[in-house]
Design an enzyme around this catalytic site. Structure first.
Site, short mmCIF file in Angstrom:
data_model
loop_
_atom_site.label_atom_id
_atom_site.label_comp_id
_atom_site.label_asym_id
_atom_site.label_seq_id
_atom_site.Cartn_x
_atom_site.Cartn_y
_atom_site.Cartn_z
N GLU A 1 -19.44 6.90 -7.79
CA GLU A 1 -18.32 7.81 -7.94
C GLU A 1 -17.20 7.18 -8.75
O GLU A 1 -17.02 5.96 -8.75
CB GLU A 1 -17.76 8.20 -6.56
CG GLU A 1 -18.77 8.91 -5.67
CD GLU A 1 -18.18 9.34 -4.35
OE1 GLU A 1 -18.82 10.16 -3.67
OE2 GLU A 1 -17.09 8.85 -3.97
N LYS B 1 -13.73 5.76 -9.60
CA LYS B 1 -12.65 5.14 -8.84
C LYS B 1 -11.34 5.51 -9.51
O LYS B 1 -11.06 5.08 -10.63
CB LYS B 1 -12.81 3.62 -8.77
CG LYS B 1 -11.78 2.98 -7.85
CD LYS B 1 -11.94 1.49 -7.78
CE LYS B 1 -11.03 0.93 -6.68
NZ LYS B 1 -9.62 1.35 -6.79
N ARG C 1 -2.80 6.35 3.46
CA ARG C 1 -3.73 5.37 4.03
C ARG C 1 -3.10 4.59 5.17
O ARG C 1 -3.79 4.02 6.01
CB ARG C 1 -4.22 4.40 2.96
CG ARG C 1 -3.15 3.60 2.30
CD ARG C 1 -3.73 2.64 1.25
NE ARG C 1 -4.39 1.51 1.87
CZ ARG C 1 -5.30 0.75 1.27
NH1 ARG C 1 -5.69 1.04 0.04
NH2 ARG C 1 -5.83 -0.28 1.88
N ARG D 1 -13.38 -2.36 6.03
CA ARG D 1 -13.81 -2.54 4.65
C ARG D 1 -15.33 -2.65 4.69
O ARG D 1 -15.89 -3.74 4.76
CB ARG D 1 -13.16 -3.78 4.04
CG ARG D 1 -13.17 -3.80 2.54
CD ARG D 1 -12.31 -4.92 1.99
NE ARG D 1 -10.88 -4.70 2.17
CZ ARG D 1 -10.13 -3.93 1.39
NH1 ARG D 1 -10.69 -3.27 0.38
NH2 ARG D 1 -8.85 -3.79 1.61
#
Length: 512
Positions: free
Chosen positions: A208, A210, A230, A374
């Site tokens: 995808e 970024k 976020r 992560r």
């Protein structure tokens, strides 16, 4: 809880490298804590103040105060006093803060004073990271570690979960469910050095674009739409384009993950600073929206029609996303079957760069959504090496930069929460950035020198660099080649900075 108990545990945690011992120490601390202590104890262990910056510089702390003979301060006493100090403003505020800090230190024992100095200067470094605290909470309450981790993920706050656990026991974890209107910590991506490496690790995957935008989480419940960052801040009122777009989608109840980005008339991305400035604008939103309109780009669905999708494979979550969101509002992507299709992934990266975006994110099709982590199933690839590092110090400039803090000392994160210096840079800075960082770094200063300032390690900066080279001048044995500032990342905490371990793993050819 007495502050002396917390200071003692902090010291003992700092003295051990054994994970099991750290967890046992924290478990004992949490067993002794009351539910209302937790919102203070947890940030203190991580070296953070719930109040944020308090305007307490080195001059205020440079007092020789005889310590108290016996411990009497509780963590709630300290929190109340620091809140009072943080509220001091106006004429004479520096002197008043100094007086109040003096009173606080006078009430503290020698061990408590040392802990408070570390806390107020950002130098608490005992490695009591949130992961250890989660395990300690599980041990203290008899809850399953996996259940505590999931509750923290869904609550977006370790303190909230800890308070509920200590008050009501493991049954309290059932309250923490994925709920429209309550944001969760976003899944983040690790770094890969190339598309071929990423595809080789993940196999069947989506590649995808970024985007260099601002991460958003959009919640809709009927006519009510909320937008979160976020860091879980509610920015709904700043982005009328997003609330309008979400209101036009087919679903009535959902949570979507994506970004907002400002595009020019040709559909190419405008600078990150323009997007960030627009999202940060709180005044005259209508004028800001007309000047710098932003577009939503969604790439994941976390909940649709009341169904929690977090544990579904990414391929299934994307199918739900495609059912709700028209293609122009979805991230551009291509699917590859595995390493044999790496050339197609490389072609997509080249097209993405040509379109003006910064790289790609390669995502495993069978991976769940690891909120707040992560995850190894999302790998970001950028053609230029970049790191998120923390400013440790800065030197005064020379020539046309005289009077500005110019040369930055850059640090990467260690497992215990401390930072290791990797090098310096004075490149990539505009005059506006120089002026801003000079003011900001003096606010963060803990020590002033003839050459510059040493600062609290709080300010994250994105650094581009051309590679590593071995160096005996720096503790990690390496330094950055041709480092230059890309931008400051005030949306990131120092705990999110890149690690020395990650950096060395990405450059095995020069690792010591």
């Amino acid at each position: 809880m007495l502050l002396s108990r917390l200071a003692q545990v902090s010291q003992e945690v700092a003295a051990t490298s054994a994970r099991s011992r750290k967890i046992a120490l924290l478990g004992g601390l949490f067993r002794d804590a009351e539910a209302d202590d937790v919102p203070i104890v947890i940030p203190y262990l991580a070296g953070r103040l719930p109040q944020g910056r308090l305007g307490i510089g080195w001059k205020i702390l440079d007092q020789r105060i005889p310590p108290a003979a016996e411990p009497t301060l509780t963590v709630r006493d300290v929190d109340a006093r620091l809140t009072l100090i943080g509220g001091v403003t106006g004429t004479g505020s520096q002197a008043e803060r100094r007086r109040l800090v003096g009173e606080l230190l006078a009430a503290a024992t020698g061990e408590e004073q040392r802990f408070l100095f570390g806390l107020l200067t950002g130098e608490v470094r005992q490695g009591a990271l949130d992961a250890h605290a989660v395990e300690g909470l599980a041990e203290a309450t008899g809850a399953a570690s996996a259940d505590v981790r999931r509750a923290v993920m869904l609550a977006g706050s370790l303190q909230t979960v800890a308070r509920a656990l200590l008050a009501d026991g493991p049954a309290a974890l059932d309250r923490f469910r994925l709920t429209v209107g309550r944001p969760v910590l976003p899944m983040l991506a690790q770094t890969a050095s190339s598309v071929s490496e990423a595809v080789g690790k993940l196999g069947a995957c989506a590649v995808e674009e970024k985007l260099d935008g601002i991460r958003v989480q959009v919640h809709r419940d009927g006519d009510d739409v909320r937008v979160y960052t976020r860091t879980l801040d509610d920015i709904t009122d700043r982005l009328p384009e997003l609330t309008s777009a979400a209101g036009e989608l087919a679903g009535e109840r959902f949570i979507l993950d994506g970004e907002v980005i400002a595009l020019d008339e040709g559909g190419r991305p405008r600078s990150f600073q323009e997007t960030a400035g627009r999202v940060g604008s709180r005044l005259d939103v209508a004028t800001a929206a007309a000047a710098v309109p932003v577009s939503p780009v969604f790439f994941d669905a976390l909940s649709v029609d009341g169904r929690d999708l977090l544990d579904l494979p990414f391929a299934d979550r994307h199918a739900e996303l495609a059912r709700l969101v028209p293609e122009p509002m979805r991230v551009r992507r291509t699917l590859v079957a595995g390493p044999e299709d790496a050339a197609a992934a490389e072609d997509f990266l080249a097209e993405t760069l040509e379109r003006g975006h910064e790289g790609v994110v390669v995502k495993g099709l069978d991976a769940p959504y690891s909120a707040g982590r992560r995850g190894a199933s999302w790998l970001k690839v950028k053609p230029v090496h970049t790191l998120d590092l923390v400013v440790l110090a800065a030197e005064w400039g020379h020539g046309r930069r005289t009077g500005t803090l110019s040369n930055l000392h850059l640090g990467a994160r260690n497992p215990d929460g401390s930072f290791t210096m990797l090098g310096k840079t004075f490149k990539g800075m505009t005059d506006k950035m120089l002026a801003w960082q000079t003011e900001r770094l003096q606010e963060l200063a803990v020590e002033k020198h003839g050459w510059g300032v040493t600062v609290r390690p709080e300010l994250v900066v994105e650094i581009a660099y051309d590679g590593l080279q071995r160096s005996t001048r720096y503790p990690a044995g390496v330094t950055l080649r041709f480092a230059r500032v890309v931008r400051y990342r005030e949306d990131k905490r120092p705990e999110e900075a890149d690690t020395v371990e990650t950096l060395l793993a990405a450059h095995p050819e020069v690792a010591p």
